[in-house]
Design a protein around this motif. Structure first.
Motif, PDB file in Angstrom:
ATOM      1  N   GLN A  74       3.654   2.424 -12.438  1.00 33.23           N
ATOM      2  CA  GLN A  74       3.038   2.666 -11.141  1.00 33.23           C
ATOM      3  C   GLN A  74       1.811   3.566 -11.259  1.00 33.23           C
ATOM      4  OE1 GLN A  74       5.867   3.635  -8.208  1.00 33.23           O
ATOM      5  NE2 GLN A  74       4.373   4.322  -6.732  1.00 33.23           N
ATOM      6  N   SER A  75       1.850   4.519 -12.177  1.00 37.81           N
ATOM      7  CA  SER A  75       0.714   5.423 -12.326  1.00 37.81           C
ATOM      8  C   SER A  75      -0.424   4.784 -13.118  1.00 37.81           C
ATOM      9  CB  SER A  75       1.161   6.717 -13.011  1.00 37.81           C
ATOM     10  OG  SER A  75       1.681   6.430 -14.290  1.00 37.81           O
ATOM     11  N   HIS A  76      -0.125   3.725 -13.876  1.00 40.64           N
ATOM     12  CA  HIS A  76      -1.142   3.079 -14.701  1.00 40.64           C
ATOM     13  C   HIS A  76      -1.802   1.883 -14.025  1.00 40.64           C
ATOM     14  CE1 HIS A  76      -0.197   5.551 -18.160  1.00 40.64           C
ATOM     15  NE2 HIS A  76       1.082   5.269 -17.994  1.00 40.64           N
ATOM     16  N   LEU A  77      -1.162   1.338 -13.004  1.00 36.78           N
ATOM     17  CA  LEU A  77      -1.704   0.150 -12.345  1.00 36.78           C
ATOM     18  C   LEU A  77      -2.538   0.545 -11.132  1.00 36.78           C
ATOM     19  CD1 LEU A  77       1.450  -2.151 -12.310  1.00 36.78           C
ATOM     20  CD2 LEU A  77      -0.532  -2.362 -13.791  1.00 36.78           C
ATOM     21  N   PRO A  78      -3.627  -0.192 -10.866  1.00 42.00           N
ATOM     22  CA  PRO A  78      -4.366   0.062  -9.630  1.00 42.00           C
ATOM     23  C   PRO A  78      -3.530  -0.380  -8.424  1.00 42.00           C
ATOM     24  CG  PRO A  78      -5.315  -1.779 -10.853  1.00 42.00           C
ATOM     25  CD  PRO A  78      -4.253  -1.195 -11.714  1.00 42.00           C
ATOM     26  N   VAL A  79      -3.850   0.148  -7.267  1.00 45.04           N
ATOM     27  CA  VAL A  79      -3.052  -0.108  -6.060  1.00 45.04           C
ATOM     28  C   VAL A  79      -2.972  -1.597  -5.752  1.00 45.04           C
ATOM     29  CG1 VAL A  79      -2.944   0.284  -3.576  1.00 45.04           C
ATOM     30  CG2 VAL A  79      -3.549   2.147  -5.088  1.00 45.04           C
ATOM     31  N   TRP A  80      -4.056  -2.324  -5.953  1.00 46.29           N
ATOM     32  CA  TRP A  80      -4.051  -3.746  -5.588  1.00 46.29           C
ATOM     33  C   TRP A  80      -3.190  -4.592  -6.525  1.00 46.29           C
ATOM     34  CZ3 TRP A  80      -6.016  -6.885  -9.381  1.00 46.29           C
ATOM     35  CH2 TRP A  80      -6.862  -6.295 -10.312  1.00 46.29           C
ATOM     36  N   MET A  81      -2.718  -4.023  -7.638  1.00 40.83           N
ATOM     37  CA  MET A  81      -1.840  -4.765  -8.552  1.00 40.83           C
ATOM     38  C   MET A  81      -0.361  -4.465  -8.331  1.00 40.83           C
ATOM     39  SD  MET A  81      -3.669  -4.833 -12.244  1.00 40.83           S
ATOM     40  CE  MET A  81      -3.026  -6.258 -13.059  1.00 40.83           C
ATOM     41  N   THR A  82      -0.041  -3.545  -7.442  1.00 41.64           N
ATOM     42  CA  THR A  82       1.363  -3.202  -7.226  1.00 41.64           C
ATOM     43  C   THR A  82       2.048  -4.301  -6.417  1.00 41.64           C
ATOM     44  OG1 THR A  82       0.771  -1.936  -5.269  1.00 41.64           O
ATOM     45  CG2 THR A  82       0.963  -0.719  -7.331  1.00 41.64           C
ATOM     46  N   ASN A  83       3.370  -4.403  -6.563  1.00 42.62           N
ATOM     47  CA  ASN A  83       4.089  -5.486  -5.894  1.00 42.62           C
ATOM     48  C   ASN A  83       4.785  -5.055  -4.610  1.00 42.62           C
ATOM     49  OD1 ASN A  83       6.206  -4.062  -6.990  1.00 42.62           O
ATOM     50  ND2 ASN A  83       6.911  -5.690  -8.320  1.00 42.62           N
ATOM     51  N   ARG A  84       4.746  -3.780  -4.255  1.00 44.11           N
ATOM     52  CA  ARG A  84       5.343  -3.303  -3.010  1.00 44.11           C
ATOM     53  C   ARG A  84       4.320  -2.449  -2.270  1.00 44.11           C
ATOM     54  NH1 ARG A  84       9.770  -5.183  -1.048  1.00 44.11           N
ATOM     55  NH2 ARG A  84      10.090  -3.205  -0.053  1.00 44.11           N
ATOM     56  N   ARG A  85       3.330  -3.080  -1.678  1.00 47.01           N
ATOM     57  CA  ARG A  85       2.318  -2.334  -0.939  1.00 47.01           C
ATOM     58  C   ARG A  85       2.828  -2.072   0.466  1.00 47.01           C
ATOM     59  NH1 ARG A  85      -3.297  -5.140  -2.244  1.00 47.01           N
ATOM     60  NH2 ARG A  85      -4.024  -3.377  -1.051  1.00 47.01           N
ATOM     61  N   LYS A  86       2.682  -0.837   0.904  1.00 47.65           N
ATOM     62  CA  LYS A  86       3.165  -0.401   2.209  1.00 47.65           C
ATOM     63  C   LYS A  86       4.629  -0.778   2.380  1.00 47.65           C
ATOM     64  CE  LYS A  86      -1.338  -0.496   4.347  1.00 47.65           C
ATOM     65  NZ  LYS A  86      -2.211  -1.129   5.322  1.00 47.65           N
ATOM     66  N   ASP A  87       5.464  -0.161   1.570  1.00 44.40           N
ATOM     67  CA  ASP A  87       6.909  -0.385   1.572  1.00 44.40           C
ATOM     68  C   ASP A  87       7.464  -0.220   2.986  1.00 44.40           C
ATOM     69  OD1 ASP A  87       9.377  -0.848   0.264  1.00 44.40           O
ATOM     70  OD2 ASP A  87       9.809   1.294   0.362  1.00 44.40           O
ATOM     71  N   LEU A  88       8.439  -1.043   3.369  1.00 47.40           N
ATOM     72  CA  LEU A  88       8.983  -1.012   4.724  1.00 47.40           C
ATOM     73  C   LEU A  88       9.592   0.335   5.077  1.00 47.40           C
ATOM     74  CD1 LEU A  88      10.774  -4.444   5.226  1.00 47.40           C
ATOM     75  CD2 LEU A  88       8.738  -3.598   6.348  1.00 47.40           C
ATOM     76  N   LEU A  89      10.330   0.931   4.165  1.00 47.12           N
ATOM     77  CA  LEU A  89      11.034   2.168   4.476  1.00 47.12           C
ATOM     78  C   LEU A  89      10.155   3.401   4.324  1.00 47.12           C
ATOM     79  CD1 LEU A  89      14.396   1.300   2.698  1.00 47.12           C
ATOM     80  CD2 LEU A  89      13.825   1.083   5.110  1.00 47.12           C
ATOM     81  N   THR A  90       9.382   3.494   3.219  1.00 56.23           N
ATOM     82  CA  THR A  90       8.615   4.704   2.951  1.00 56.23           C
ATOM     83  C   THR A  90       7.153   4.591   3.351  1.00 56.23           C
ATOM     84  OG1 THR A  90       8.117   3.987   0.701  1.00 56.23           O
ATOM     85  CG2 THR A  90      10.103   5.310   1.021  1.00 56.23           C
ATOM     86  N   GLY A  91       6.609   3.391   3.374  1.00 54.08           N
ATOM     87  CA  GLY A  91       5.212   3.199   3.741  1.00 54.08           C
ATOM     88  C   GLY A  91       4.231   3.453   2.606  1.00 54.08           C
TER      89      GLY A  91
END
Length: 151
Positions: A74-91
Motif C-alpha cells: 500500500q505504501s509503494h503503490l500510487p493511489v490510482w493502483m489500489t484496489n479499495r479506493r474510498k473503502d465503504l467503512l473507513t473511507g
C-alpha cells in the motif's frame, strides 16, 4: 536455467501463498489474490529485483526484500493502483491482498444482502447485477426450453 538445480526453490511462500519458483517473479506474484501483472512488476522493481528473473533462483536476502515490499504494498503503490479506493467503512484508500481481500469482499456482500439493496437481491438470486440484459444470455442451471404437449 542453471545446470545444477540444487539452488532452485520450487515453492516460495509470500503472504501465506505458495508461489511457483519456476516462473518469472512478475508472473509468480500474480498468484497472490489482489496482485495483477502491473502491480507485481512495480513491486519487484521497488525491491530492486529484475521482474523477469526466475523466482526460485533468487537469494534468500532478495526473497525477504520482496516479501517486505509485497507486505507493505500500500505504501509503494500510487493511489490510482489500489484496489479499495474510498473503502465503504473507513473511507480511505487501501490495497488488500490475499485472505484480507476475500474476507472484505465477503463482508461487503453480506452487508448489501442484509440491507436488501437492489444489488444484494440480484446477487442472492444469481442474476446479473450491473444492468446487463437477461432475456437471452446468462442462462445456466436448469434448461427452460419449450415443452411439447403430450398426445
Amino acid at each position: 536455467m542453471p545446470e545444477d538445480n540444487e539452488e532452485l526453490k520450487h515453492i516460495v511462500r509470500i503472504l501465506n501463498v505458495d508461489l511457483n519458483g519456476h516462473s518469472p517473479v512478475q508472473m509468480a506474484l500474480t498468484g497472490i489474490r489482489g496482485m495483477g501483472r502491473r502491480n507485481a512488476r512495480l513491486l519487484s522493481q521497488k525491491a530492486d529485483i529484475d521482474p523477469n528473473e526466475t523466482l526460485g533462483l533468487l537469494s534468500d536476502e532478495a526473497i525477504s526484500r520482496l516479501r517486505e515490499v509485497v507486505e507493505a504494498a500500500q505504501s509503494h503503490l500510487p493511489v490510482w493502483m489500489t484496489n479499495r479506493r474510498k473503502d465503504l467503512l473507513t473511507g480511505e484508500d487501501k490495497h488488500l491482498m490475499g485472505t484480507d481481500l476475500v474476507l472484505t469482499q465477503r463482508e461487503e456482500m453480506d452487508i448489501i444482502r442484509k440491507t436488501r439493496s437492489y444489488r444484494g437481491i440480484r446477487h442472492e438470486r444469481g442474476l446479473r447485477v450491473r444492468g446487463q440484459k437477461t432475456r437471452s444470455t446468462g442462462r445456466r442451471g436448469a434448461t427452460v426450453g419449450v415443452s411439447r404437449k403430450k398426445k
